[in-house]
Write an enzyme that holds these catalytic residues in place. Structure first.
Site, PDB file in Angstrom:
ATOM      1  N   GLU A   1       0.860  -1.237  -0.071  1.00 56.50           N
ATOM      2  CA  GLU A   1       0.191  -0.057   0.045  1.00 56.50           C
ATOM      3  C   GLU A   1       0.917   1.164   0.079  1.00 56.50           C
ATOM      4  O   GLU A   1       2.000   1.273   0.797  1.00 56.50           O
ATOM      5  CB  GLU A   1      -0.955  -0.089   1.119  1.00 56.50           C
ATOM      6  CG  GLU A   1      -1.770   1.138   1.307  1.00 56.50           C
ATOM      7  CD  GLU A   1      -3.052   1.181   2.274  1.00 56.50           C
ATOM      8  OE1 GLU A   1      -3.050   0.541   3.250  1.00 56.50           O
ATOM      9  OE2 GLU A   1      -3.800   2.030   2.356  1.00 56.50           O
TER      10      GLU A   1
ATOM     11  N   GLY B   1       3.909   2.155  10.186  1.00 58.96           N
ATOM     12  CA  GLY B   1       3.684   1.661  11.680  1.00 58.96           C
ATOM     13  C   GLY B   1       3.403   0.126  11.558  1.00 58.96           C
ATOM     14  O   GLY B   1       4.041  -0.593  12.137  1.00 58.96           O
ATOM     15  N   ALA B   2       2.292  -0.150  10.540  1.00 61.25           N
ATOM     16  CA  ALA B   2       2.065  -1.499  10.407  1.00 61.25           C
ATOM     17  C   ALA B   2       1.042  -1.552   9.078  1.00 61.25           C
ATOM     18  O   ALA B   2       0.686  -0.644   8.781  1.00 61.25           O
ATOM     19  CB  ALA B   2       1.130  -2.146  11.478  1.00 61.25           C
ATOM     20  N   MET B   3       0.937  -2.704   8.449  1.00 61.24           N
ATOM     21  CA  MET B   3       0.116  -2.958   7.318  1.00 61.24           C
ATOM     22  C   MET B   3      -0.880  -4.262   7.394  1.00 61.24           C
ATOM     23  O   MET B   3      -0.280  -5.274   7.855  1.00 61.24           O
ATOM     24  CB  MET B   3       0.963  -3.106   6.145  1.00 61.24           C
ATOM     25  CG  MET B   3       0.278  -3.408   4.915  1.00 61.24           C
ATOM     26  SD  MET B   3      -0.550  -1.817   4.278  1.00 61.24           S
ATOM     27  CE  MET B   3      -1.930  -2.793   3.477  1.00 61.24           C
ATOM     28  N   GLU B   4      -2.114  -3.897   7.093  1.00 61.54           N
ATOM     29  CA  GLU B   4      -3.088  -4.975   7.387  1.00 61.54           C
ATOM     30  C   GLU B   4      -3.424  -5.994   6.178  1.00 61.54           C
ATOM     31  O   GLU B   4      -4.263  -6.477   6.090  1.00 61.54           O
ATOM     32  CB  GLU B   4      -4.513  -4.397   7.462  1.00 61.54           C
ATOM     33  CG  GLU B   4      -5.005  -3.529   6.301  1.00 61.54           C
ATOM     34  CD  GLU B   4      -4.584  -2.067   5.786  1.00 61.54           C
ATOM     35  OE1 GLU B   4      -3.758  -1.752   6.514  1.00 61.54           O
ATOM     36  OE2 GLU B   4      -5.399  -1.470   5.350  1.00 61.54           O
ATOM     37  N   ASN B   5      -2.345  -6.290   5.477  1.00 61.09           N
ATOM     38  CA  ASN B   5      -2.362  -7.505   4.536  1.00 61.09           C
ATOM     39  C   ASN B   5      -3.233  -8.462   4.785  1.00 61.09           C
ATOM     40  O   ASN B   5      -3.124  -8.953   6.279  1.00 61.09           O
ATOM     41  CB  ASN B   5      -0.812  -7.912   4.162  1.00 61.09           C
ATOM     42  CG  ASN B   5       0.103  -7.170   4.036  1.00 61.09           C
ATOM     43  OD1 ASN B   5      -0.210  -5.826   3.363  1.00 61.09           O
ATOM     44  ND2 ASN B   5       1.080  -6.781   5.101  1.00 61.09           N
TER      45      ASN B   5
ATOM     46  N   HIS C   1      -5.730  -1.762  15.547  1.00 59.54           N
ATOM     47  CA  HIS C   1      -6.067  -1.178  14.206  1.00 59.54           C
ATOM     48  C   HIS C   1      -5.948  -2.186  13.057  1.00 59.54           C
ATOM     49  O   HIS C   1      -7.005  -2.290  12.194  1.00 59.54           O
ATOM     50  CB  HIS C   1      -5.257  -0.074  14.023  1.00 59.54           C
ATOM     51  CG  HIS C   1      -5.125   0.729  12.851  1.00 59.54           C
ATOM     52  ND1 HIS C   1      -6.101   2.025  12.785  1.00 59.54           N
ATOM     53  CD2 HIS C   1      -4.671   0.668  11.538  1.00 59.54           C
ATOM     54  CE1 HIS C   1      -5.987   2.494  11.495  1.00 59.54           C
ATOM     55  NE2 HIS C   1      -5.402   1.589  10.782  1.00 59.54           N
ATOM     56  N   GLU C   2      -4.851  -2.784  12.777  1.00 64.05           N
ATOM     57  CA  GLU C   2      -4.559  -3.695  11.571  1.00 64.05           C
ATOM     58  C   GLU C   2      -5.470  -4.913  11.568  1.00 64.05           C
ATOM     59  O   GLU C   2      -6.147  -5.072  10.660  1.00 64.05           O
ATOM     60  CB  GLU C   2      -3.236  -4.206  11.525  1.00 64.05           C
ATOM     61  CG  GLU C   2      -2.207  -2.898  11.660  1.00 64.05           C
ATOM     62  CD  GLU C   2      -2.359  -1.953  10.440  1.00 64.05           C
ATOM     63  OE1 GLU C   2      -2.884  -2.120   9.623  1.00 64.05           O
ATOM     64  OE2 GLU C   2      -1.875  -0.781  10.725  1.00 64.05           O
TER      65      GLU C   2
ATOM     66  N   HIS D   1      -9.007  -3.773  10.445  1.00 66.95           N
ATOM     67  CA  HIS D   1      -9.298  -3.671   8.849  1.00 66.95           C
ATOM     68  C   HIS D   1      -9.419  -4.907   8.180  1.00 66.95           C
ATOM     69  O   HIS D   1      -9.916  -4.706   7.049  1.00 66.95           O
ATOM     70  CB  HIS D   1      -7.609  -3.220   8.444  1.00 66.95           C
ATOM     71  CG  HIS D   1      -7.338  -1.897   8.528  1.00 66.95           C
ATOM     72  ND1 HIS D   1      -8.305  -1.079   7.900  1.00 66.95           N
ATOM     73  CD2 HIS D   1      -6.022  -1.141   8.658  1.00 66.95           C
ATOM     74  CE1 HIS D   1      -7.709   0.247   7.747  1.00 66.95           C
ATOM     75  NE2 HIS D   1      -6.576   0.245   8.216  1.00 66.95           N
TER      76      HIS D   1
HETATM   77 ZN   LIG Z   1      -5.271   1.729   8.822  1.00 63.95          ZN
END
Ligand SMILES: [Zn+2]
Length: 974
Positions: free
Chosen positions: A202, A341-345, A377-378, A381
């Protein structure tokens, strides 16, 4: 996705304002910058968003004030929201084979379905970041000659003639490429971190790894085979692992299948040698989910907290929003080199390691809370983002505003709701309001962008969450839950728009939100609301006259009145307690709090049954992201509210407002020539007695007491002033004077409170312990500012450092001595480094303390840090944030040093980092966009550095967009 922090403030440090434990996660949300994507590619015929028509912005960009010719030429053509066109081809099924190696081979076989007659098949692909090279292109299994398709820097075009003619017809396209992950310093696409392979897609990273229709409305089913040498034991991707085995050449493979259609920005792939913590969760319908957290070797003992958070997140989303997890496994991988910070794959979240790893010795209370919020949060998602995604990137707030709101609620339900709310509001006001008032101001759903990564902004995230919160206020929490369920049911598996979300809320609740939608989603800027009251004792009526306006923002000179839910209550001046009243009519139901809907420029509301003269408690819980003023409230009224209101936000806010008024007058005194040491204020005793009352009130949550002690900081004061009038010296003197007045006026009480909070109480809950440590450290920081008590305070700091409860205490002690040139500071910094030099994340705290020090040696200290290759790597985003962003955004006096040395140092870094990681550089560049706020010499020096950055050869689009917009001629009052 959550951007990583680009803000800078130390939690709890009075000198850096009121940022508190809970906010870091949102501090993340400070905007990023970013890719090398953008307009040129989009302006081609292939572009999903054609942008030939010059927009208003494009026109005005020709009016650069004083930019060089070269810099002007870099001005980009924006991509426009209203020019959306559905894709000409959709990828239905994607078969990927990835052979991980120094030069990795990637083969991607896609079944494309034609959606529009006559169109060429245009695939996005960027060769530069990972040195991508095409090996072969096959159409329906037949090799395509290299001259049968065209490739430029950003696309591959296969002419329509080589493709099926009719809409709905399918064709198989197989493309083989090679990439060099090690060379990909942009950390976007496939890259290497500490020897492990990982991805970040992303917004537009997939195109750095493969030619593909890289846009969020292209949703496909993925099968991914990952192959590597057995020295890379863990091979991960999205979905479920359906097959694994050895290959004849000694390598091994794992085949992953993800049954849920997704856009390529949610694709992920990891290969490495990790320590793994496993666990499981049984969902509400009884399905068993295998959970795994993968971390770099040696970090296993720091993973249990993250696993607990993950399980809490699974459960909370079932209970609060009826969302059950939908696969049989869920994995998190933590890597050291990560821009965000982080990614919701889908089912394979990838995290910056600082939002996973924690134990008592190395992580502060803030770190623990941030990890909880970000893991939540992740995970959330999975529904708000993955099962239902965005149609295009203009709709980013559809998933981000909603998911930030969800993670805020998660943290509030699990911890102190009141202090979480205040921390979120502080973040919004300290940083998003600034964005709304500057050259990058945009609506939560922007209309145009040059580099989409610049719009992973506080506006899209934090203000976006406020807008979701207002919808919940309007339709009630039960109505909101119904609306959210309808939204997920109606749009599952689709890529949709913000309008679709609002429509679901309207339909589920039978309400009309059109005015709300047409103002908050389309207009930038922070509305200003003023309230006047008049009380009629005989009729027992209070009339509120409410007026609203909104300053001009780039491209939006005039604004329509917003639909503002204004929560109000009343506090009786005789009873000192909450009053009940009726809204609208004398026979209405009696309430003690009401939400007034302000929809016009000027509006009157009458409250009936008001039995005694009240002080109004306005904007309770910060019910709307606006600036509120009520000129009739005297300073005594503010003190009264700070002591007696039942709404914790208004209590807090009243104290802050009083402090801000005093600070404003101190700035004026400094401007009239009063020396910093001699600055005093006749209403300081009023503020001190209010703070004393708060400190002595044993019924209060200690986290709230600690929040009340944090005064508005220098940066907030500069933002509050008229453009062009902020004088750094006067503001710094005023803020220092107020801190000194508080430190001296309440010295003995701080000492007493410190002693009372030093040790854990019997049967103390973990939340109470966090609040106690927060208050303890606030007191310590004031104690060292009291010259009479300093010597003793320094001893306390050293003792706290040597015998800490956990890292909060140890780090708190270092923060307390940060700005004082003394032997204790030297010793604690040295000891801290010696203790933790092998722990990257803790060393980054050590960087941050030095970068934010008010001592004049700070720039030299940062240069020394850059000369420590064993701990500092400029290619690592966390290192950059902990030094450069911490300095530029969180060290007001250092960054704005009158000789310009701070500006020059940061501008040099922007130019240097732009070639490594444009997203990191662009986040740093945003620190210069406030240059118009200041007087000379600061404004002229900042402007000169912006021009120097603009003149850099091959400046990335990310940085160019920020710099050009900052230099642009202001529209109206900007
Ligand atoms: Zn997000």
């Amino acid at each position: 996705m959550l951007p990583d922090e680009s803000i800078i403030a130390d939690p709890n440090h009075p000198a850096s304002g009121s940022l508190t434990t809970l906010q870091l996660q949102s501090a993340n949300a400070a905007s990023l910058g970013a890719l090398r994507t953008g307009w040129q590619r989009r302006a081609t015929q292939s572009s999903p968003f054609r942008a030939q028509r010059p927009s208003k912005q494009a026109e005005s960009r020709r009016t650069f004030t004083s930019m060089s010719e070269e810099a002007t030429q870099k001005a980009a053509q924006p991509v426009l929201r209203l020019e959306y066109e559905p894709p000409a081809f959709l990828a239905k099924d994607v078969d990927l084979t990835v052979e991980l190696d120094d030069t990795s081979k990637i083969s991607c076989k896609v079944e494309y379905e034609r959606q529009r007659e006559g169109a060429d098949l245009v695939l996005n692909g960027e060769r530069k970041p990972a040195q991508m090279e095409i090996q072969s292109v096959l159409i329906n299994g037949e090799s395509l000659d290299a001259d049968a398709y065209q490739v430029d820097d950003e696309t591959m075009t296969i002419p329509s003639a080589a493709l099926p003619v009719k809409v709905g017809e399918k064709i198989s396209v197989q493309i083989d490429v090679t990439v060099v992950p090690e060379k990909n310093t942009s950390l976007n696409g496939l890259y290497k971190s500490s020897g492990n392979f990982c991805t970040q897609m992303e917004a537009e990273g997939f195109r750095n790894m493969m030619y593909f229709v890289d846009r969020p409305d292209n949703m496909s089913i993925y099968r991914t085979k990952v192959i590597a040498s057995k020295s890379v034991p863990h091979l991960l991707s999205n979905g479920n692992d359906v097959e694994r085995g050895d290959l004849p050449d000694g390598r091994h493979f794992v085949l992953w299948e993800d049954p849920w259609p997704k856009p390529c920005y949610l694709f992920a792939l990891v290969g490495g040698d990790f320590d793994v913590l496993t666990d499981s969760f049984t969902t509400c319908s009884g399905k068993e989910v295998r959970l795994g957290i993968f971390v770099e070797k040696g970090n296993l003992s720091k993973t249990p907290h993250a696993m607990d958070c993950l399980k809490r997140a699974f459960k909370w989303d079932e209970e609060r929003f009826d969302r059950e997890y939908d696969l049989s496994q869920f994995n998190i991988v933590a890597v050291s080199d990560f821009t965000m910070g982080a990614m919701e794959n889908k089912s394979l979240n990838i995290f910056n390691s600082k939002y996973v790893l924690a134990d008592n010795d190395t992580a502060t209370d803030t770190d623990f809370l941030n990890i909880e919020g970000i893991i939540g949060h992740e995970y959330f998602h999975n529904w708000s983002g993955n099962r239902v995604t965005c149609r295009d990137w203009f709709q980013l707030t559809l998933k981000e505003g909603l998911t930030v709101f969800r993670d805020q609620e998660f943290s509030s339900d699990l911890n102190s709701r009141a202090s979480k709310r205040i921390a979120d509001v502080q973040l919004l006001r300290d940083h998003q309001f600034k964005e709304d008032a500057g050259p990058m101001a945009h609506p939560i759903r922007p209309d145009a962008y040059e580099a989409i990564d610049n719009f992973y902004s506080l506006t899209v995230y934090e203000k976006g969450a406020e807008i979701i919160r207002m919808i919940q206020t309007i339709v009630t929490p039960e109505g909101f839950r119904k609306g959210l369920n309808l939204y997920f049911e109606r749009h599952d598996g689709q890529a949709v728009t913000c309008d679709d979300f609002v429509k679901a809320m309207e339909d589920a609740n039978e309400v009309d939100l059109s005015l709300f939608r047409d103002t908050w989603y389309t207009q930038a800027g922070t509305p200003e609301v003023s309230v006047k009251t008049s009380y009629n004792a005989e009729a027992a009526e209070l009339t509120l006259t409410v007026e609203q306006s909104c300053p001009a923002t780039p491209g939006q000179a005039e604004k329509e009145p917003f639909d503002i839910p204004l929560a109000v209550g009343l506090v009786g001046t005789s009873s000192n307690g909450p009053l009940r009243f009726k809204v609208g009519a004398a026979d209405a139901e009696e309430v003690d709090s009401a939400v007034l809907r302000v929809t016009k420029a000027k509006q009157e509301f009458t409250l009936h049954g008001v039995s005694e003269k009240p002080v109004p408690s306005l904007l309770r819980g910060f019910s709307a992201p606006v600036k509120l003023s009520c000129s009739e409230l005297t300073r005594r009224d503010l003190v009264f509210l700070a002591a007696h209101d039942t709404d914790s936000f208004v209590r807090y806010e009243s104290g802050q407002e009083l402090a801000k008024q005093i600070l404003t007058e101190l700035v004026e005194k400094a401007a009239s020539g009063v020396e910093a040491d001699a600055l005093d204020h006749e209403d300081a005793p009023l503020l001190l007695s209010s703070l004393e009352h708060t400190l002595r009130d044993a019924s209060l949550d200690r986290a709230l007491v600690s929040l009340a002690l944090a005064m508005p900081n220098e940066s907030a004061m500069a933002d509050a002033m008229e453009k062009g009038t902020a004088n750094v010296d006067h503001i710094s003197s005023a803020c220092a004077a107020l801190r000194r007045l508080i430190a001296e006026g309440l010295g003995p009480l701080f000492a007493e409170t410190y002693e009372a909070t030093r040790e854990p109480a019997k049967n103390e809950s973990p939340g109470d312990a966090v609040a106690r440590r927060q208050l303890k450290n606030s007191c310590l920081r004031y104690l060292v500012k009291n010259s009479a008590l300093r010597e003793d305070a320094l001893r306390k700091a050293v003792h706290q450092f040597e015998a800490p409860e956990n890292m909060t205490d140890r780090y708190g002690a270092v923060l307390a001595v940060r700005d004082i040139d003394c032997s204790e500071r030297t010793r604690l910094l040295q000891d801290f480094f010696d203790m933790y030099k092998s722990d990257k994340l803790v060393v980054q705290k050590w960087f941050r303390v030095q970068a934010q020090s008010a001592l004049p040696s700070t720039v030299d200290a940062m240069k020394s840090i850059m000369d420590m290759p064993e701990v500092f790597d400029i290619k690592n985003p966390n290192c950059c944030y902990a030094v450069f962003n911490a300095f530029a955004g969180g060290n007001f006096t250092g960054f704005h040093a009158a000789d310009g040395s701070g500006y020059t140092f940061v501008a040099d870094r922007i130019i240097q980092i732009d070639d490594i990681n444009p997203q990191v550089a662009s986040r740093l560049a945003k620190q210069f966009s406030s240059w118009r706020s200041f007087t000379a010499p600061w404004s002229t020096k900042m402007h000169a550095e912006l021009e120097r950055i603009a003149a850099k050869k091959d400046l990335s689009k990310d940085v160019a967009e920020i710099v050009h917009k900052s230099l642009e001629a202001p529209s109206s009052n900007l």
